[in-house]
Design an enzyme around this catalytic site. Sequence first.
Site, short mmCIF file in Angstrom:
data_model
loop_
_atom_site.label_atom_id
_atom_site.label_comp_id
_atom_site.label_asym_id
_atom_site.label_seq_id
_atom_site.Cartn_x
_atom_site.Cartn_y
_atom_site.Cartn_z
N ARG A 1 0.84 -1.22 0.00
CA ARG A 1 0.00 0.00 0.00
C ARG A 1 0.87 1.25 0.00
NH1 ARG A 1 -3.78 -0.79 4.84
NH2 ARG A 1 -4.55 1.29 4.31
N VAL B 1 -5.07 6.59 6.83
CA VAL B 1 -3.67 6.50 7.30
C VAL B 1 -2.71 6.99 6.22
CG1 VAL B 1 -4.20 4.57 8.83
CG2 VAL B 1 -3.45 4.09 6.50
N ASP B 2 -3.28 7.58 5.12
CA ASP B 2 -2.46 7.90 3.94
C ASP B 2 -1.72 9.23 4.03
OD1 ASP B 2 -5.59 8.46 2.13
OD2 ASP B 2 -4.47 9.84 3.41
N HIS C 1 -6.65 6.44 13.20
CA HIS C 1 -6.12 5.10 12.94
C HIS C 1 -4.64 5.09 12.61
CE1 HIS C 1 -10.53 4.05 11.78
NE2 HIS C 1 -10.33 3.98 13.08
N ASN D 1 -21.21 11.68 -0.10
CA ASN D 1 -20.94 10.30 -0.47
C ASN D 1 -21.78 9.96 -1.70
OD1 ASN D 1 -20.76 7.39 -0.48
ND2 ASN D 1 -20.17 7.50 1.69
N GLU E 1 -23.04 7.25 -2.27
CA GLU E 1 -24.07 6.27 -1.84
C GLU E 1 -24.60 6.63 -0.45
OE1 GLU E 1 -21.43 2.66 -3.84
OE2 GLU E 1 -21.97 2.58 -1.72
C1 BV8 Z 1 -11.76 -1.46 18.44
C2 BV8 Z 1 -5.98 1.42 9.77
C3 BV8 Z 1 -11.93 -2.21 20.62
C4 BV8 Z 1 -5.47 0.15 9.17
C5 BV8 Z 1 -8.36 1.04 10.11
C6 BV8 Z 1 -15.06 -8.20 15.54
C7 BV8 Z 1 -13.73 -8.43 15.90
C8 BV8 Z 1 -12.85 -7.41 16.21
C9 BV8 Z 1 -13.30 -6.09 16.18
C10 BV8 Z 1 -14.60 -5.87 15.83
C11 BV8 Z 1 -15.48 -6.89 15.51
N1 BV8 Z 1 -16.68 -6.33 15.19
C12 BV8 Z 1 -16.59 -4.97 15.30
C13 BV8 Z 1 -15.34 -4.69 15.70
C14 BV8 Z 1 -14.80 -3.38 15.94
C15 BV8 Z 1 -13.99 -2.98 14.71
C16 BV8 Z 1 -14.95 -2.60 13.60
O1 BV8 Z 1 -15.56 -1.57 13.67
N2 BV8 Z 1 -15.09 -3.48 12.59
C17 BV8 Z 1 -16.03 -3.22 11.51
C18 BV8 Z 1 -15.39 -3.56 10.16
C19 BV8 Z 1 -17.29 -4.00 11.77
N3 BV8 Z 1 -13.23 -1.85 15.13
C20 BV8 Z 1 -12.01 -2.04 15.63
O2 BV8 Z 1 -11.44 -3.11 15.69
C21 BV8 Z 1 -11.39 -0.78 16.18
N4 BV8 Z 1 -10.92 -1.04 17.50
O3 BV8 Z 1 -12.93 -1.63 18.29
O4 BV8 Z 1 -11.11 -1.71 19.59
C22 BV8 Z 1 -11.08 -2.93 21.55
C23 BV8 Z 1 -11.45 -2.91 22.87
C24 BV8 Z 1 -10.68 -3.58 23.76
C25 BV8 Z 1 -9.53 -4.25 23.33
C26 BV8 Z 1 -9.17 -4.26 22.00
C27 BV8 Z 1 -9.96 -3.60 21.08
C28 BV8 Z 1 -10.20 -0.38 15.34
C29 BV8 Z 1 -10.66 -0.04 13.95
C30 BV8 Z 1 -9.48 0.56 13.17
C31 BV8 Z 1 -9.17 -0.30 11.99
N5 BV8 Z 1 -8.13 0.36 11.19
N6 BV8 Z 1 -7.38 1.61 9.40
C32 BV8 Z 1 -5.37 0.27 7.69
O5 BV8 Z 1 -5.67 1.32 7.10
O6 BV8 Z 1 -4.94 -0.75 7.10
S1 BV8 Z 1 -9.95 1.28 9.63
C33 BV8 Z 1 -10.05 1.24 7.93
O7 BV8 Z 1 -11.45 1.27 7.63
C34 BV8 Z 1 -9.52 2.47 7.20
O8 BV8 Z 1 -8.88 3.37 8.04
C35 BV8 Z 1 -10.79 3.10 6.62
O9 BV8 Z 1 -10.74 4.46 6.54
C36 BV8 Z 1 -11.72 2.65 7.65
C37 BV8 Z 1 -13.14 2.87 7.63
O10 BV8 Z 1 -13.68 2.60 6.42
P1 BV8 Z 1 -14.14 3.85 5.54
O11 BV8 Z 1 -13.15 4.95 5.69
O12 BV8 Z 1 -15.54 4.16 5.84
O13 BV8 Z 1 -13.94 3.28 4.11
P2 BV8 Z 1 -14.93 2.31 3.33
O14 BV8 Z 1 -14.14 1.70 2.24
O15 BV8 Z 1 -15.69 1.45 4.30
O16 BV8 Z 1 -16.02 3.31 2.70
C38 BV8 Z 1 -15.63 4.22 1.71
C39 BV8 Z 1 -16.82 5.12 1.51
O17 BV8 Z 1 -16.43 6.14 0.58
C40 BV8 Z 1 -18.03 4.41 0.91
O18 BV8 Z 1 -19.20 4.81 1.61
C41 BV8 Z 1 -18.07 4.93 -0.54
O19 BV8 Z 1 -19.41 5.05 -1.01
C42 BV8 Z 1 -17.46 6.29 -0.38
N7 BV8 Z 1 -16.82 6.84 -1.57
C43 BV8 Z 1 -16.25 6.16 -2.61
N8 BV8 Z 1 -15.77 7.06 -3.52
C44 BV8 Z 1 -16.05 8.31 -3.04
C45 BV8 Z 1 -16.71 8.17 -1.81
N9 BV8 Z 1 -17.11 9.22 -1.07
C46 BV8 Z 1 -16.88 10.45 -1.58
N10 BV8 Z 1 -16.24 10.67 -2.76
C47 BV8 Z 1 -15.82 9.63 -3.52
N11 BV8 Z 1 -15.20 9.86 -4.68
#
Ligand code: BV8
Length: 244
Positions: free
Chosen positions: A71, A104-105, A120, A214, A216
């Site tokens: 990445r 993170v970019d 993040h 967004n 969507e």
């Molecule tokens: C935590 C860094 C608690 C890394 C990232 C089961 C097991 C374990 C954890 C969990 C679980 N279920 C839920 C969780 C919690 C989990 C979570 O939320 N999971 C989700 C997926 C269900 N969260 C965590 O684990 C967090 N920590 O909960 O800790 C804890 C408590 C005690 C002890 C330990 C832990 C930590 C989450 C951080 C993860 N790291 N990034 C890396 O980058 O590799 S998050 C990662 O997803 C990116 O940073 C990204 O930004 C982020 C969020 O996604 P989005 O930014 O929304 O991006 P996405 O692709 O989803 O959407 C893009 C959007 O843009 C779309 O809507 C699209 O329509 C739109 N779009 C497209 N083009 C355009 C546009 N909009 C405008 N203009 C355009 N042109």
Amino acid sequence: MTEEQCRQARRYLAQAKRVVAFTGAGISAESGVPTFRGSDATWKGIPAAVASSIGLLEQDLTTAWEWFDYRRTLLKAVSPNAAHIALAQAEKRFAEFLVVTQNVDGLHQKAGSARVVELHGNIWRGRGLRSGRRYDLPAAPLPALPPRGDGDEPLRPDVVLFGEMLPAGAFEEAEIAAARCDACLVIGTSGVVYPAALIPLAARDAGAAVIEINPEATDLTPHLTLSLRGRAGDIVPRLFEDVA
Ligand code: BV8
């Protein structure tokens, strides 16, 4: 986005003194950065959310580094787009203006934003596995994986992986700003990742105008004041055109 919606959003911003811009992967999409949940969200057949999980890093640090260095190599060639630049320019026009990003970019800082909270972490830094000491990493591709710090200590990416806590202070700073702001932009996020997705909801609870940009609808859409359909690069500059 309709002209009437644009006028409404611009009115909210013209009346605002304190603004939070909450951003996700979608704000960098027009810079050529793959989002997490688009069709391009896999690597070597591994879903991005698995490649970016603490489980993978603990099991196989080298593979985790291959994912992050891949990445970093992609990101080397990308530049901030019109949305990042519009936010950087808008910063000076408000009493308080904070970018809270899930990305993170580093593209907000590259565009000139000075007030950025990275919930993040940042892909351009490494962190000592034992010491927690932070290092700026050499250019991608890294000469050896894992990269090493002082005393030959292996490093890990200085990002928050799925299953990890967010950096102490970052989330709290974002929450305080969200609870004080008059307007909160929610740009390019699917709103599925927690606790980050709580930030726009905190702004809403505090009575701010919360405006989504967004192409969507998302999980957050039903909770927000306005939802502007379209791309960040087209919409965000228009929202700040000649804002006093
Ligand atoms: C935590 C860094 C608690 C890394 C990232 C089961 C097991 C374990 C954890 C969990 C679980 N279920 C839920 C969780 C919690 C989990 C979570 O939320 N999971 C989700 C997926 C269900 N969260 C965590 O684990 C967090 N920590 O909960 O800790 C804890 C408590 C005690 C002890 C330990 C832990 C930590 C989450 C951080 C993860 N790291 N990034 C890396 O980058 O590799 S998050 C990662 O997803 C990116 O940073 C990204 O930004 C982020 C969020 O996604 P989005 O930014 O929304 O991006 P996405 O692709 O989803 O959407 C893009 C959007 O843009 C779309 O809507 C699209 O329509 C739109 N779009 C497209 N083009 C355009 C546009 N909009 C405008 N203009 C355009 N042109």
